[in-house]
Enzyme design. Sequence first.
Site, PDB file in Angstrom:
ATOM      1  N   GLU A 154     -33.563  -1.276 -12.075  1.00  0.00           N
ATOM      2  CA  GLU A 154     -33.537  -1.242 -10.612  1.00  0.00           C
ATOM      3  C   GLU A 154     -33.936  -2.559  -9.955  1.00  0.00           C
ATOM      4  O   GLU A 154     -33.338  -2.982  -8.967  1.00  0.00           O
ATOM      5  CB  GLU A 154     -34.472  -0.153 -10.073  1.00  0.00           C
ATOM      6  CG  GLU A 154     -34.075   1.251 -10.430  1.00  0.00           C
ATOM      7  CD  GLU A 154     -34.786   1.724 -11.680  1.00  0.00           C
ATOM      8  OE1 GLU A 154     -34.951   2.920 -11.819  1.00  0.00           O
ATOM      9  OE2 GLU A 154     -35.166   0.886 -12.525  1.00  0.00           O
ATOM     10  N   ASP A 194     -36.715   9.376 -14.217  1.00  0.00           N
ATOM     11  CA  ASP A 194     -36.846  10.561 -13.372  1.00  0.00           C
ATOM     12  C   ASP A 194     -35.514  10.845 -12.706  1.00  0.00           C
ATOM     13  O   ASP A 194     -34.498  10.213 -13.013  1.00  0.00           O
ATOM     14  CB  ASP A 194     -37.966  10.384 -12.343  1.00  0.00           C
ATOM     15  CG  ASP A 194     -37.701   9.244 -11.369  1.00  0.00           C
ATOM     16  OD1 ASP A 194     -36.666   8.552 -11.515  1.00  0.00           O
ATOM     17  OD2 ASP A 194     -38.519   9.024 -10.464  1.00  0.00           O
ATOM     18  N   HIS A 216     -42.865  13.165 -17.596  1.00  0.00           N
ATOM     19  CA  HIS A 216     -43.904  14.140 -17.914  1.00  0.00           C
ATOM     20  C   HIS A 216     -45.236  13.555 -18.335  1.00  0.00           C
ATOM     21  O   HIS A 216     -46.246  14.245 -18.273  1.00  0.00           O
ATOM     22  CB  HIS A 216     -43.408  15.095 -18.991  1.00  0.00           C
ATOM     23  CG  HIS A 216     -42.425  16.086 -18.461  1.00  0.00           C
ATOM     24  ND1 HIS A 216     -42.720  16.935 -17.426  1.00  0.00           N
ATOM     25  CD2 HIS A 216     -41.146  16.342 -18.800  1.00  0.00           C
ATOM     26  CE1 HIS A 216     -41.672  17.692 -17.158  1.00  0.00           C
ATOM     27  NE2 HIS A 216     -40.703  17.348 -17.967  1.00  0.00           N
TER      28      HIS A 216
END
Length: 895
Positions: free
Chosen positions: A7, A82, A343
Amino acid sequence: MPVVVVESPAKAKTINKYLGSDYTVLASYGHVRDLPRKDGSVDPEHDFDMLWEVPNDSRKHVAAIAEALKTDDELILATDPDREGEAISWHLKEALTKRRSIKKTTHVSRVTFNAITKAAVTEAMKNPREIDAPLVEAYLARRALDYLVGFNLSPVLWRKLPGARSAGRVQSVCLRLVVEREMEIEAFDAREYWQVRAQLVTPRGQEYEARLTVLGGKKLDRYDIPTQEAAELAVQAVTSRPLTVTSVEAKPATRNPSAPFMTSTMQQEASRKFGMGAKQCMSTAQRLYEAGHITYMRTDGIDMAPEAVTAARAAIEARYGKAYVPEKARIYKNKAKNAQEAHECIRPTEMTADVEKLQLRDADQRKLYDLIWKRTLACQMESARMERTTVEIGSEDAQVGLRATGQVITFDGFLKVYEEGRDDVEAGSEDDRRLPQVMQGEPAKLSGAASLPKGDAKVVKGADGSVVGQQSFTQPPPRYTEATLVKRMEELGIGRPSTYASVISTIQDRDYVRKDQNRLIPEDKGRIVTIFLQNFFKRYVEYDFTAALENQLDDVSAGDMDYKEVLNQFWRDFSAAISETSDLRITEVLDVLDEALAPQLYPARDDGTDPRVCPRCGAGQLHLKTSRSGGFVGCGNYPECTYTRPITGDGADDLLLGEDDGDQIWLKFGQYGPYLQRGEQVPGSKEKPRRSNLPMDRSKKPLPGWSPDEMTLEKAVTLLTLPREIGMHPEGGVIKAALGPWGPYIMHQLPDEEKPVYVNLKELQEVFETGMNLSVEMLAEKRANPGRGRRGAAKVLKEVGDHPDGGKIAVYDGKYGPYVKWEKVNATLPKDVEADALTMEQALKLIEEKTGQKGGKKAAAKKPTAKKTAAKKTTAKKAPAKKKAPAKKAEESED
C-alpha cells in the site's frame, strides 16, 4: 523480477530491504479504485452492480505497476492482512486486467504477513495463495451499504434539515451514543448525601482513617445521612463514644495482567495515558508497523504466536529475573466472532527491543511503542500478589461502627512493568491505601485533624476536627472520551477495529460533535440529526439492528452468507423508509422534532410560568427552527420579536450594558453565539440595528478580556463602531478597518478592481488604531504580493532542517493554520500535530504525500514544457462555454 505491490512507500521501502534486488517493490498508495461520488454508482435495480473508476491521483501509480509488468510476468500482491488489504489487492488485479497489463501468462498471487520482518516476509513469499473471495465480498457489501445510505439519506437531511451534512450507517449510531449520553446528563437530578470519616491512631502512634458504616446499630446505606443536620448528629455520635478495634482480617489476593493489545484496547489506553485521539493513535501505529517495529495494528485478536510468547518469556527472565516468569505461558483466547480481521494481537516484532534501543525520534511513536512493548511483556509476567486488610472498629454499645481498608503489595509481578489505566475512576481509592499495624482489641483513639475535601463541598467537624462529615452529590454519567466511546461501540458490536478511528473523526469533522478537554460534546446540529433519524429512520440507528448487520457481514467474510442477499434485505426496507420521508414538509418534520425535544428545549421555569412563552415579548410561542448552523429556538412572533437561543437549555438572558448617545447597548445571545447590539429592531422596519460579534480566536472562543462575562459598556461601544472608516485612499475608495471570523483586518477597493483587497491585522487593538499611512503601505505590499499575508512572507514557526535532496524545510504560520514548506511544496500540518513538535521524519512524510513520490524535489519543481503549455492554451481556446453547475450530489458516508 517479480513485481511486489504493497500500500505505502514506507512499507515498500522496508520490504524491499528484506527482498533485495531480486524483486521490484512498488506502492499502490492505498486503494486504486473507488465508487464515483455520484448517484448510480451502486445500482439496486441491476443486482447491485457497482461502477468503479480509477481516480486521477491513482492513475500514475497503476501505470507504474503496469510498466513494471511489461518486463516480468509475475505479480505478487502483498497488501495488509485484513479485509481492506484484500480489497486493495482485488482492485489492483481488476484494474490491471482491464488495462491488459495482466495477461494469460501473468502469474498473480497473494501473500500476507502479520509483521514486516525479514522472517515474516520471507516465510510469506514461500506460501502464496489466491485472493480470498469471501473477504472481498464482505468489503463489497460494506462499501455498497455505506454508499446506499450516504447517497440516499444525505439528500433527505439536506432538504429537511438545512445545515445537516450527511448521515452514515455506523456514524449515525455512534452519534446517537454521544447525544443520548448528553441528554442523560441534562436530565440527571443530583441527590445529596453525606459521608463521615474519622482520623484514628494506634497505641503505637500510627494514624489511619476509617469511614462510618454503622449508626444507631444499623448498617448505613449510601443515602442514610441525607442532610447537614443528620451529618452533625452522626459526627457527635462518633466523637462521644470510646472506640475499639473489633476485628482485623487480612486476605491474600492476586491481580493478573491484562491481555495484549488489539485495536480497540490500544486506542483506549493511548487515549487514557496520552490523550491520543483514535485517528492519531492509528496513524502512529501505522508508521510503527510500516517500519517493522510492531505487528499489524488493525486486529480484534488477542492471540499471540507461540514463538512470540517464547521470546517474551525469555526477555522477561533476562531483564527482570526468573521470579517474574510464570511457570506456564499465559494463553489468551480470541473472543471476537468476526473472521475478516487479522487475528494476532498487536505486539513488538522484537521482544528485547525497548524504546531506547529503537531510538525512535518521533514523540508519538516513542510513547505508543513503549506502551505496546510494556503491555506485551506484562501479559506474560507473573501475577501481582498482595494482602488486603479490613479493620472493623466499634463502640461498646454497638451504636457506632467504622471500617478502614487497605492493601499491601507483597510481590509486584507484572506491575513492575505496566498497569492498565481506568476510565472515570476517582483517584485515591480506599483499597489503594496502606494501613499501619492494627491489632484486634486495642483502642482506636481519635487523633489530629482529618483531611478536608478539596473544592467547595460543605463539611461539619467534631470538636477537635478528628471526625468530619462531608457533603457529596451523586454524579451524572460522564461524557464519552474517544476511549470510552470505542469501548461502548465494541460492547454493542457496532463497527469493527478498522472503522472506529474514521467514524469518530467523521462526526467531529462534520461539526456534529466537538471535543473539549478530551470529552465529546454533541453540537446542536448533531442533536437535531440524531432526533430526526430516531423519529423517521428509527430502525437504522438502533444498536441491535446495526450489530446484527455487522454479524451478517461477518458471515459473508466467513463464506457463510451471500453478500447480495444481505444487500437485498437491507435495501428493501430502507428504500421504503426513504420514500415515505421524502414527501414530508419541513414544517411537519420540525413539529415532530419540537415535540420529541420538548423536555430539553423547554425545561420548567423556577417562577412556574409557561416555558414555551417567549421571555422577551411575553406573547409569542417558542418553536424549534433550523439554520445552516444547526437547530435553535426562536420566537413565533418573528420578525416583530427576534428572540433566539441555542437548543441546549434556557440559554443566557439578554443583558443591558447601559446607554450611549440615547441608545441602549445590549449583550445578546443568539443561535450563533453572543453578540452586541445598539438599540432594538423597530417593528415593520427593514433597517436592522447595528450589531457586532465578540472578538474570537480561530477555535471560536472569545479572546482574553472580550468574553461575555468581561464585556463592559465601554468595550461594547468601541466594538459597535466597526467597521471603521480610516479614510480616502490617494487613488480613490474608502479604506475600512473591521472584525471578521478570522480576526481584525483592513480592506480597500480601487475603482478599477473587481474585488476588495484585504490585509489581516495581528492584534485586535490595531483595528481601532491603524492610520492612513500604515494602511496605504500595507495595501501596497499586499497588491504587490497577493499571495502573502501582512508585510511580506509568512512567519516561520520552526526550522526543521535540510531535505535529503537539498533545500531547507520549515514550518510556517499560514492563513488556514501551520504548514510545512520545502521549495515549492506546501503541506498542511494535521490538526493533531503541533508545529513545535514536528520531526524531520513527519515533515518528509507530509512532503512525500503531497508530491506523490519519494524525493519530491523533481515532482515539485517540474514545470510543463513550452510545447505542453502551448497545447494547454490551444485547448483552452476550444473549450466550450461554461455549463450550469450541476445540482449538489449526495455526500457519501464512510463507516
